[in-house]
Design a protein around this motif. Structure first.
Motif, PDB file in Angstrom:
ATOM      1  N   ARG A  13       0.744  -1.051  -0.012  1.00 30.32           N
ATOM      2  CA  ARG A  13       0.140  -0.031  -0.093  1.00 30.32           C
ATOM      3  C   ARG A  13       0.982   1.158   0.114  1.00 30.32           C
ATOM      4  O   ARG A  13       1.676   1.407   0.672  1.00 30.32           O
ATOM      5  CB  ARG A  13      -0.895  -0.302   1.084  1.00 30.32           C
ATOM      6  N   TYR A  14       0.619   2.113  -0.918  1.00 31.39           N
ATOM      7  CA  TYR A  14       1.545   3.262  -1.091  1.00 31.39           C
ATOM      8  C   TYR A  14       1.066   4.507  -0.175  1.00 31.39           C
ATOM      9  O   TYR A  14      -0.205   4.756   0.073  1.00 31.39           O
ATOM     10  CB  TYR A  14       1.438   3.804  -2.744  1.00 31.39           C
ATOM     11  N   ILE A  15       2.125   5.010   0.432  1.00 32.11           N
ATOM     12  CA  ILE A  15       1.856   6.379   1.272  1.00 32.11           C
ATOM     13  C   ILE A  15       2.666   7.383   0.572  1.00 32.11           C
ATOM     14  O   ILE A  15       3.967   7.167   0.568  1.00 32.11           O
ATOM     15  CB  ILE A  15       2.268   6.033   2.729  1.00 32.11           C
ATOM     16  N   ASP A  16       2.167   8.287  -0.014  1.00 34.58           N
ATOM     17  CA  ASP A  16       2.808   9.389  -0.641  1.00 34.58           C
ATOM     18  C   ASP A  16       3.567  10.484   0.301  1.00 34.58           C
ATOM     19  O   ASP A  16       3.479  10.349   1.645  1.00 34.58           O
ATOM     20  CB  ASP A  16       2.267   9.908  -1.808  1.00 34.58           C
ATOM     21  N   HIS A  17       4.343  11.316  -0.299  1.00 39.08           N
ATOM     22  CA  HIS A  17       5.114  12.311   0.574  1.00 39.08           C
ATOM     23  C   HIS A  17       4.275  13.277   1.488  1.00 39.08           C
ATOM     24  O   HIS A  17       4.748  13.260   2.808  1.00 39.08           O
ATOM     25  CB  HIS A  17       5.953  13.013  -0.528  1.00 39.08           C
ATOM     26  N   GLN A  18       3.204  13.582   0.832  1.00 40.31           N
ATOM     27  CA  GLN A  18       2.467  14.465   1.587  1.00 40.31           C
ATOM     28  C   GLN A  18       1.633  13.887   2.874  1.00 40.31           C
ATOM     29  O   GLN A  18       1.581  14.293   4.026  1.00 40.31           O
ATOM     30  CB  GLN A  18       1.487  15.020   0.646  1.00 40.31           C
ATOM     31  N   GLN A  19       1.048  12.631   2.563  1.00 41.18           N
ATOM     32  CA  GLN A  19       0.687  11.815   3.566  1.00 41.18           C
ATOM     33  C   GLN A  19       1.552  11.592   4.740  1.00 41.18           C
ATOM     34  O   GLN A  19       1.101  11.803   5.954  1.00 41.18           O
ATOM     35  CB  GLN A  19       0.044  10.547   2.947  1.00 41.18           C
ATOM     36  N   ALA A  20       2.468  11.242   4.171  1.00 40.25           N
ATOM     37  CA  ALA A  20       3.741  10.699   5.154  1.00 40.25           C
ATOM     38  C   ALA A  20       4.109  11.988   6.130  1.00 40.25           C
ATOM     39  O   ALA A  20       4.464  11.763   7.416  1.00 40.25           O
ATOM     40  CB  ALA A  20       4.956  10.229   4.485  1.00 40.25           C
ATOM     41  N   GLN A  21       4.088  13.140   5.608  1.00 43.03           N
ATOM     42  CA  GLN A  21       4.444  14.276   6.450  1.00 43.03           C
ATOM     43  C   GLN A  21       3.420  14.458   7.743  1.00 43.03           C
ATOM     44  O   GLN A  21       3.762  15.102   8.830  1.00 43.03           O
ATOM     45  CB  GLN A  21       4.588  15.672   5.813  1.00 43.03           C
ATOM     46  N   SER A  22       2.216  13.756   7.672  1.00 41.29           N
ATOM     47  CA  SER A  22       1.548  14.030   8.781  1.00 41.29           C
ATOM     48  C   SER A  22       1.459  12.699   9.572  1.00 41.29           C
ATOM     49  O   SER A  22       0.668  12.852  10.677  1.00 41.29           O
ATOM     50  CB  SER A  22       0.058  14.067   8.170  1.00 41.29           C
ATOM     51  N   VAL A  23       2.329  11.708   9.443  1.00 38.76           N
ATOM     52  CA  VAL A  23       2.601  10.530  10.230  1.00 38.76           C
ATOM     53  C   VAL A  23       3.806  10.867  10.645  1.00 38.76           C
ATOM     54  O   VAL A  23       4.717  10.655  10.376  1.00 38.76           O
ATOM     55  CB  VAL A  23       2.535   9.253   9.292  1.00 38.76           C
ATOM     56  N   PRO A  24       3.850  11.230  12.172  1.00 45.47           N
ATOM     57  CA  PRO A  24       5.133  11.473  12.832  1.00 45.47           C
ATOM     58  C   PRO A  24       6.173  10.270  12.685  1.00 45.47           C
ATOM     59  O   PRO A  24       7.532  10.720  12.654  1.00 45.47           O
ATOM     60  CB  PRO A  24       4.853  11.699  14.386  1.00 45.47           C
TER      61      PRO A  24
END
Lengths: 443, 507
Positions: free
Chosen positions: B343-354
């Motif tokens: 499952r892909y998590i992009d850069h923008q999404q990842a920025q909100s995951v500490p």
């Protein structure tokens, strides 16, 4: 860390809370890296974990603390840099406050110290009284060299330029359609020192569709007495503010705006200080002015890209974790933000610290000033009156509040503090604020 | 000590105070207690004192005095290698040579040739701050550990980061060393006997043997200056992340990563972290006091809460802008998409995951605190790291996972690991957190480490960095010829065994 409180001691909620906090400290020592007093002295008792040990011993023993312990706890800035760094998030803020209450209640300070503290705790929260003494102090400033130590420091710290403006309770209507209704904490010492900050804040908020209320019977947030161990006084101020703002909330309130971050940290912690639902409600409504503006969006800015050295007040970066918003707003205003090296370090202001611990405060002020100068700024900005005063003193040049720049960028006047400053025409640069531009070097 | 003469500490400290000033010596009770503290199962090690030199010449003075008075010194730079020894010495009674307090100057930054020269006390944060101050044109490689960790200390212990300059010793160039006998050595092109040294920090391989490696994970001298190469900061950094649901997916993850690194298509290392490595930094174990490994139900609940699976892969690209990077990320997505489980998590999404922001910071050369939160997973202050490696072969990596997971569980501990993957090899950063105040937990952590160390050695796999408690164990795992060579070098360069006796097992 193991503790050894008796069952009787633990019946005191303050001791019980301290016990819980103490047990979380496991002496990793990360805190020592970023504690200003430890870095400067390399004395373990001048570090957070050293102080935590001293607090444990003091509270376990109870009664009159020893002078050595008091001296080491007095020299803590409460900058909370240690809390940012701590891997296990020891709640040092509430522990040192508890220790200060214990000292205040049990330790017999010398006469000079008692008088000095009583003077600060009485005068600073009352802007009109403070202004009167400030004016007298300015007249007496040429005589400073003749005065004994701390009084001399008091006089030398009086800024060369003060612009007092003590606001009465009133309502400032929104420009155009009212979108928000907010209460502004007018502050205490800030009003006597620099009325331009509230003026700029009110203009700015009104311009952004806010009706701004200075609530009747709101006043000092209680931070200054709290950090001197005068918990009862602090609670008195806090209760008055909670009551004042709850009355406004009954009419409708979108936020309580604070533009002195030291006060903001305290108001946001009213829930802990007073332990009731109203206090928690008020705390939840409270925002630093930069937080609020980031939420509602700053109107398009039009300032030239002057280099602004932004100094993070400890209460903002460590206390409230408001770090990116002021920078983003300054950029939105068209300015070029430059970070100050060692930004996690306190400037030495720390409420009344630079008046009570002048030697350490001077070292820290000079260190911070040197870092700021190294960034070659056109403008120096921050979000807390204490830092502004301390930095201006050690830099020998004006320091403005960030809201003054936001106000200027969105149609307000150029900050008066910059009248004496010639701003350089911004040079075209090949980089953005956070990374080189796409045409820089190979990239 | 190599001689039978007793150490004369009083005479040593008197000489240091005379030569360096009284403030250069600290023997206060509180200091001795704190400098002896660490996070390992073996207990604290109270030193005899702490000395703060301010220059290379003063380090020479201290080392010579140590030889005269037969006093063991234990050099530390910033003492932030939590989980590996902190600031505590190999054994109690050594004198801490604290280089971080006064030798913390950035001696040079060459913006055109992209290198810095630093003293041991220069931290990642200090270097980052200085590079930003100079216009942010250069990027340093950072660890995901403490921002206040020292660049030299990390390089010498073979620490690493995640950008193309990840190999901190590999990207160092030119040292100044005070040998155990008090003599001064310059390595590389600095060995030239000249007043001006043009290539000391730009060239490693000129005339003569390459001595630099002798001072990594050793106790032959005190490095007082080092050159470190820096990378031009890219205008844009974009990360990508894929999360996989099942433990055994590790085999496929490793197979997918390998070609992307062998070709160097992906410039960063891959962070392949298991569920607990990512989520443990965000809170305390819900079953911290159970005495057993975290239950599967609790583990699944954590995965769900944080939106990650059993394994999460993170990598990054550099470029002039996001648009230029987008096609490269698409190729990686296509590649991982073959799996059907990613499952892909992009850069923008990842920025909100500490926990994923930590990876972004690491790829961006930005020091950050996020990963330190791992240490509170099991409250009580105990923490050690076990760092074996695996070839980039999915089946082998999975076999090692099964092996370690079983050992952790047998000892009632929580399998917490990140594999940092290059082209051919991945270093497995295994975290053991435990309550150091609880004897049972302490013993279980110790037994777990030792069992894994034995099991991996039996399979022909060695560790990288190691907690000080286990240096003798690991040195004992080396072949006799290696041991005698190391000991011969030690005798040659530090004949009185004054530099960190016992560190890395050598004394």
């Amino acid at each position: 860390m193991q503790t050894h409180f008796t069952a009787t001691q633990l019946q005191d909620p303050g001791i019980a809370e301290a016990d819980t906090i103490l047990r979380t400290c496991v002496h990793y020592g990360f805190c020592t890296n970023t504690c200003p007093t430890y870095v400067l002295t390399r004395d373990e008792n001048e570090s957070p974990r050293g102080r935590i040990d001293l607090i444990r011993a003091m509270l376990e023993r109870g009664g009159v603390p020893d002078a050595k312990t008091v001296a080491h706890l007095d020299s803590c800035l409460s900058c909370l840099s240690c809390m940012t760094t701590c891997a296990v998030k020891v709640d040092y803020a509430h522990l040192i406050d508890r220790a200060r209450v214990h000292i205040e209640q049990h330790f017999n300070r010398g006469l000079t110290d008692r008088l000095m503290r009583a003077l600060l705790a009485t005068v600073l929260p009352r802007p009109r009284l403070f202004l009167a003494l400030l004016s007298a102090g300015r007249l007496a400033k040429p005589l400073a060299a003749l005065l004994p130590g701390r009084l001399r420091v008091l006089l030398t710290m009086i800024p060369a330029r003060i612009t007092p403006d003590v606001l009465t309770s009133q309502v400032f209507p929104a420009e155009g359609t009212r979108r928000y209704r907010v209460a502004l904490l007018a502050g205490c010492a800030q009003q006597a020192l620099d009325g331009d900050i509230n003026a700029a804040t009110i203009r700015l908020l009104r311009r952004h569709g806010c009706e701004v209320v200075i609530a009747p019977e709101s006043g000092c947030c209680g931070s200054l007495p709290l950090h001197m161990g005068r918990e009862a006084d602090a609670k008195g101020y806090a209760r008055a503010n909670v009551a004042a703002w709850m009355r406004e909330q009954a009419v409708g309130l979108d936020a309580i705006i604070v533009n002195a971050s030291g006060c903001g940290t305290t108001v946001k912690d009213y829930g802990h200080l007073l332990g009731d639902d109203d206090a928690r409600r008020i705390a939840a409504l409270t925002k630093d002015v930069s937080e609020f503006l980031a939420d509602i969006g700053l109107q398009a800015g039009h300032l030239p890209a002057y280099r602004v050295a932004y100094h993070d007040p400890c209460s903002m970066q460590h206390g409230q974790k408001v770090i990116e918003q002021p920078r983003a707003l300054l950029r939105a205003a068209g300015l070029r933000v430059v970070d100050v090296p060692e930004r996690h370090f306190c400037c030495g202001s720390a409420g009344t610290y630079n008046l009570l611990q002048p030697a350490m405060a001077k070292q820290l002020g000079e260190r911070k000033a040197a870092h700021i100068v190294s960034t070659d700024p056109d403008i120096i900005a921050t979000g807390n009156i204490g830092c502004m005063t301390q930095l201006a003193h050690h830099l020998g040049r004006p320091v403005v509040h960030t809201v003054e720049l936001f106000d200027w960028a969105t149609g307000g006047p150029r900050p008066a503090a910059l009248d004496s400053v010639t701003l350089r025409e911004p040079a075209p640069e090949i980089q953005t604020d956070s990374a080189p531009a796409a045409n820089a070097g190979f990239w | 000590m190599s001689t039978n003469l007793p150490a004369n500490f009083d005479a040593f400290f008197q000489e240091i105070a005379r030569s360096l000033g009284a403030e250069a010596v600290n023997r206060s009770e509180e200091t001795l207690i704190r400098y002896g503290e660490n996070t390992m199962p073996g207990g604290d090690r109270r030193p005899a004192g702490v000395v703060y030199p301010g220059s290379t010449a003063e380090v020479q003075t201290v080392v010579r005095a140590a030889n005269t008075h037969r006093v063991p010194l234990y050099p530390v730079s910033t003492g932030n290698n939590i989980g590996l020894g902190s600031r505590s010495a190999s054994t109690a009674g050594q004198v801490i040579l604290d280089l971080g307090r006064r030798m913390n100057r950035i001696l040079e930054i060459n913006d055109r040739l992209a290198y810095a020269v630093v003293e041991p006390g220069v931290t990642y944060q200090a270097m980052y701050d200085e590079l930003v101050r100079r216009g942010n044109q250069l990027m340093l490689d950072v660890t995901s550990g403490p921002p206040q960790g020292g660049m030299i200390g990390n390089s010498l212990d073979k620490g690493a980061g995640y950008t193309p300059y990840f190999d901190h010793f590999g990207f160092s160039c030119g040292m100044e060393v005070v040998l155990g006998n008090g003599e001064l050595l310059r390595t590389g092109d600095g060995s030239l006997d000249a007043d001006t040294l043009v290539n000391w920090h730009t060239s490693k391989y000129s005339f003569g043997p390459i001595l630099d490696g002798l001072f990594t994970q050793s106790n032959f001298g005190v490095v007082t200056r080092m050159g470190l190469w820096l990378m031009p900061r890219p205008p844009a950094v974009q990360s990508f992340h894929f999360t996989f649901p099942d433990d055994d997916d590790l085999a496929e993850v490793i197979e997918l990563c390998r070609p992307l690194k062998l070709s160097n298509f992906v410039p960063t290392l891959f962070r392949v972290a298991n569920d607990l490595y990512l989520t443990a930094s965000e809170g305390e174990s819900p079953e911290a006091r159970s005495g057993r490994s975290l239950s599967n139900d609790a583990r699944k609940a954590l995965q769900q809460k944080h939106g990650v699976g059993a394994w999460t892969v993170s990598g990054g690209f550099y470029g002039p802008n996001e648009a230029a990077i987008a096609p490269m990320i698409q190729r990686v997505r296509d590649h991982f998409g073959k799996s059907g489980k990613a499952r892909y998590i992009d850069h923008q999404q990842a920025q909100s995951v500490p926990t994923l922001q930590v990876a972004i910071n690491a790829f961006s050369g930005k020091p950050s605190l996020g990963e330190l939160g791992l240490l509170k997973w099991h409250p009580g202050g105990g923490n050690i790291w076990f760092t074996p490696g695996t070839p980039m072969d999915g089946a082998v990596a999975n076999e090692f996972q099964t092996l370690c997971r079983g050992i952790y569980e047998r000892h009632g501990l929580d399998y917490t690991v990140m594999n940092v993957c290059g082209a051919r090899f991945a270093r497995g950063l295994h975290v053991i957190t435990f309550n150091r105040e609880d004897q049972d937990e302490r013993q279980r952590a110790d037994a777990c480490y030792r069992e894994m160390a034995d099991a991996f050695a039996a399979r022909g796999v060695f560790v990288g960095r190691a907690p000080l408690d286990y240096h003798a164990l690991h040195f004992g795992q080396t072949m006799p010829g290696f041991q005698s060579a190391c000991n011969a070098v030690k005798r040659a360069l530090d004949p009185n065994d004054v530099i960190a006796p016992g560190r890395y097992g050598m004394a």
